[in-house]
Design an enzyme around this catalytic site. Structure first.
Site, PDB file in Angstrom:
ATOM      1  N   HIS A   1     -17.248   3.577 -50.489  1.00  0.00           N
ATOM      2  CA  HIS A   1     -16.126   2.597 -50.860  1.00  0.00           C
ATOM      3  C   HIS A   1     -16.421   1.547 -51.770  1.00  0.00           C
ATOM      4  CE1 HIS A   1     -12.953  -0.482 -49.799  1.00  0.00           C
ATOM      5  NE2 HIS A   1     -12.111   0.432 -49.666  1.00  0.00           N
TER       6      HIS A   1
ATOM      7  N   LYS B   1      -8.487  -1.763 -38.949  1.00  0.00           N
ATOM      8  CA  LYS B   1      -8.236  -0.311 -38.914  1.00  0.00           C
ATOM      9  C   LYS B   1      -8.472   0.240 -37.481  1.00  0.00           C
ATOM     10  CE  LYS B   1     -10.465   0.155 -43.440  1.00  0.00           C
ATOM     11  NZ  LYS B   1      -9.281   0.503 -44.489  1.00  0.00           N
TER      12      LYS B   1
ATOM     13  N   ASP C   1     -21.679   1.564 -43.245  1.00  0.00           N
ATOM     14  CA  ASP C   1     -20.326   1.032 -43.228  1.00  0.00           C
ATOM     15  C   ASP C   1     -19.417   1.826 -42.351  1.00  0.00           C
ATOM     16  OD1 ASP C   1     -17.433   0.952 -44.033  1.00  0.00           O
ATOM     17  OD2 ASP C   1     -17.955   1.380 -46.058  1.00  0.00           O
TER      18      ASP C   1
ATOM     19  N   GLN D   1     -14.636   3.516 -41.009  1.00  0.00           N
ATOM     20  CA  GLN D   1     -13.673   4.789 -40.471  1.00  0.00           C
ATOM     21  C   GLN D   1     -14.235   5.308 -39.290  1.00  0.00           C
ATOM     22  OE1 GLN D   1     -10.794   5.234 -41.941  1.00  0.00           O
ATOM     23  NE2 GLN D   1     -10.824   4.206 -43.836  1.00  0.00           N
TER      24      GLN D   1
ATOM     25  N   CYS E   1     -10.046   3.160 -53.351  1.00  0.00           N
ATOM     26  CA  CYS E   1     -11.102   2.348 -53.627  1.00  0.00           C
ATOM     27  C   CYS E   1     -12.523   3.227 -53.405  1.00  0.00           C
ATOM     28  CB  CYS E   1     -11.275   1.326 -52.365  1.00  0.00           C
ATOM     29  SG  CYS E   1      -9.899   0.301 -52.669  1.00  0.00           S
TER      30      CYS E   1
HETATM   31  N1  7TS Z   1     -15.570   0.965 -46.175  1.00  0.00           N
HETATM   32  C1  7TS Z   1     -14.622   2.030 -45.880  1.00  0.00           C
HETATM   33  C2  7TS Z   1     -15.141   3.140 -45.650  1.00  0.00           C
HETATM   34  C3  7TS Z   1     -13.049   1.826 -45.972  1.00  0.00           C
HETATM   35  O1  7TS Z   1     -12.385   2.886 -46.038  1.00  0.00           O
HETATM   36  C4  7TS Z   1     -12.735   0.664 -46.293  1.00  0.00           C
HETATM   37  C5  7TS Z   1     -10.976   0.473 -46.607  1.00  0.00           C
HETATM   38  C6  7TS Z   1     -13.578  -0.502 -46.580  1.00  0.00           C
HETATM   39  C7  7TS Z   1     -14.645  -0.254 -46.337  1.00  0.00           C
HETATM   40  C8  7TS Z   1     -12.909  -1.987 -46.683  1.00  0.00           C
HETATM   41  O2  7TS Z   1     -12.454  -2.443 -45.713  1.00  0.00           O
HETATM   42  P1  7TS Z   1     -11.666  -3.826 -45.538  1.00  0.00           P
HETATM   43  O3  7TS Z   1     -10.717  -3.857 -44.202  1.00  0.00           O
HETATM   44  O4  7TS Z   1     -12.624  -4.726 -45.820  1.00  0.00           O
HETATM   45  O5  7TS Z   1     -10.628  -3.713 -46.667  1.00  0.00           O
HETATM   46  N2  7TS Z   1     -10.383   1.602 -46.982  1.00  0.00           N
HETATM   47  C9  7TS Z   1      -9.175   1.608 -47.255  1.00  0.00           C
HETATM   48  C10 7TS Z   1      -8.706   2.917 -47.698  1.00  0.00           C
HETATM   49  O6  7TS Z   1      -9.023   3.996 -47.628  1.00  0.00           O
HETATM   50  N3  7TS Z   1      -7.380   2.530 -48.153  1.00  0.00           N
HETATM   51  O7  7TS Z   1      -6.996   1.321 -47.903  1.00  0.00           O
HETATM   52  C11 7TS Z   1      -8.104   0.481 -47.655  1.00  0.00           C
END
Ligand code: 7TS
Length: 460
Positions: A169, A272, A246, A249, A415
């Site tokens: 990401h 999430k 990371d 997910q 992203c």
């Molecule tokens: N890493 C992964 C694998 C992610 O899917 C996401 C967010 C992030 C980092 C960042 O998370 P945040 O909470 O700091 O924003 N992924 C997504 C997506 O797949 N669609 O919208 C956000």
């Protein structure tokens, strides 16, 4: 009425589309349970019914958009929140809203107790040894930036190598680009295998004494692949490198155990995992966090402040400058209670079943190109599918699904632009599920997608 699609093709919109000037929302009554009610009333119900059992706990799912039941399939972007989490937030603001770690009065003591109890819940949830290994951040992105600016800038130098995969990401790539520009460290990327999973054997070959850091996702938000992070950590440690996982997910969908995986750092976001937005966390090994300089300066993170210098608090306070997201921490704690009451193993088993169902149904739709590995005896996919449909832009697909069928999916690069570039596309559509989704949701999505495809085919 004519509409220009993302690929430049001009469509004449059907009368049914023109007839939707404004969305109409009809909310159903709120569920009032504070725990997965049906589960607690019948603990013997198998994981096969988990979606039906838990759906009533999610008020937002019980609404109609334009007269159609909402089918929410954008859970990889953010999850929905059960009534228990909404109730915890409301109780915090109604009963003990106050600042933490500073007030002597009852409200402040209660808020501090609940805030720190949320930290303990996170630690237990990922099996960390101590709650001081958990730092609250705004989200996973900020947690990675914390490691990059604090650990990265003070430990990396010219020629040091950071190994990542092309499927990371943006939030796991860009902070390291910034650190590399400042320190002279070099980023090395691993591509995908023919099965469209990050090539872990190539990753292993890339590791050397120059490697100081490995940054990998646990579950891909586009490919749905699950990386063997325990192996990667062990290979990285063999060459003396540190590892950031990371886990954005994975933490919401399966049991994640930092003692078993042994990463140096791990990040995730509350929103999430059925918790509120505005809070995430960094897990870091105690000895590493203790040796790291502050990321942000201000109140809460100090021991003593003089006019010309300051001394700093021990972790985790050292990394939590300013008033933290207190209500959000309480909400995250409630989300963890909720997920734990169901059990992460139960959630995972159900989602593997949903993942296979989604993949197989989508694969059978004519003209659909799916990304990521095919599920098999040895390959478990996460319950999400990114895909494209021949000659139709994914944003047109997502728009039609939303406006005509009230099916919410995401479109774009998710992203993960380098990954999409590697796959030879600018964007994809993505349906992503959580444990409160059902096979009926998947069936409705597939029916809606078939309708979408025939709609666009009629203009060819
Ligand atoms: N890493 C992964 C694998 C992610 O899917 C996401 C967010 C992030 C980092 C960042 O998370 P945040 O909470 O700091 O924003 N992924 C997504 C997506 O797949 N669609 O919208 C956000």
């Amino acid at each position: 009425m004519m509409v220009t699609a993302m690929n430049g093709v001009v469509f004449k919109l059907s009368p049914s589309i023109r007839a939707i000037p404004n969305r109409t929302f009809r909310a159903m009554p709120l569920a009032s349970s504070s725990a997965p009610a049906a589960l607690s009333s019948d603990p013997k119900l198998g994981p096969g019914s988990l979606g039906h059992i838990t759906r009533p706990d999610f008020p937002i799912l019980h609404q109609e958009l334009n007269g159609k039941r909402l089918v929410y399939l954008d859970n990889a972007a953010t999850s929905q929140k059960p009534a228990a989490v909404l109730k915890a937030l409301q109780t915090y603001y109604e009963a003990y809203n106050s600042n933490v770690h500073r007030g002597i009065h009852y409200l402040s003591a209660k808020a501090t107790e609940e805030y720190e109890s949320a930290r303990q819940k996170v630690a237990n949830f990922i099996n960390a040894s101590e709650c001081r290994e958990i730092v609250f951040t705004r989200n996973a992105t900020e947690a990675i930036n914390l490691v990059a600016y604090s650990w990265g800038l003070s430990n990396l130098k010219k020629g040091d190598e950071i190994v990542l995969t092309v499927a990371e990401h943006h939030s796991a790539i860009v902070p390291w680009q910034i650190v590399a520009q400042k320190t002279g460290a070099v980023l090395k990327f691993v591509n995908l295998t023919e099965d469209e999973v990050p090539d872990v054997q190539k990753l292993r070959e890339l590791l050397s004494r120059q490697t100081k850091l490995v940054v990998v996702h646990h579950v891909s938000n586009v490919l749905a692949s699950v990386l063997p992070v325990d192996q990667i950590v062990s290979w990285a440690h063999d060459v003396g490198a540190k590892v950031v996982i990371d886990a954005c997910q994975s933490v919401p969908h399966m049991a994640v155990d930092v003692k078993a995986l042994d990463p140096d750092f791990l990040v995730a976001s509350s929103h999430k995992m059925c918790g509120p937005t505005g809070i995430g966390f960094l897990y870091g090994k105690s000895e590493l966090l203790s040796a790291m300089p502050p990321f942000l300066g201000g109140g809460e993170m100090i021991a003593d402040v003089f006019l010309d210098y300051s001394t700093y608090a021990d972790p985790p306070s050292r990394f939590e400058a300013g008033t933290p997201a207190i209500g959000e921490a309480v909400g995250l704690g409630a989300a963890i209670d909720y997920l734990s009451a169901i059990g992460m193993q139960t959630i995972h088993e159900y989602e593997v079943e949903l993942a296979n169902y989604l993949y197989n149904r989508l694969r059978s739709v004519h003209g659909v190109r799916l990304y990521g590995p095919a599920p098999s005896e040895t390959v478990n996919r996460a319950a999400l599918c990114s895909f494209n449909v021949e000659d139709v832009h994914p944003t047109d697909i997502a728009t039609f699904l939303d406006q005509q069928h009230s099916v919410a999916v995401r479109s774009g690069h998710h992203c993960a632009q380098p990954l999409h570039r590697y796959l030879g596309v600018n964007a994809s559509a993505r349906a992503s599920l959580h444990f409160y989704n059902t096979k009926e949701d998947v069936d409705e999505f597939i029916g809606a997608l078939e309708d979408t495809i025939s709609f666009f085919a009629s203009f060819k």
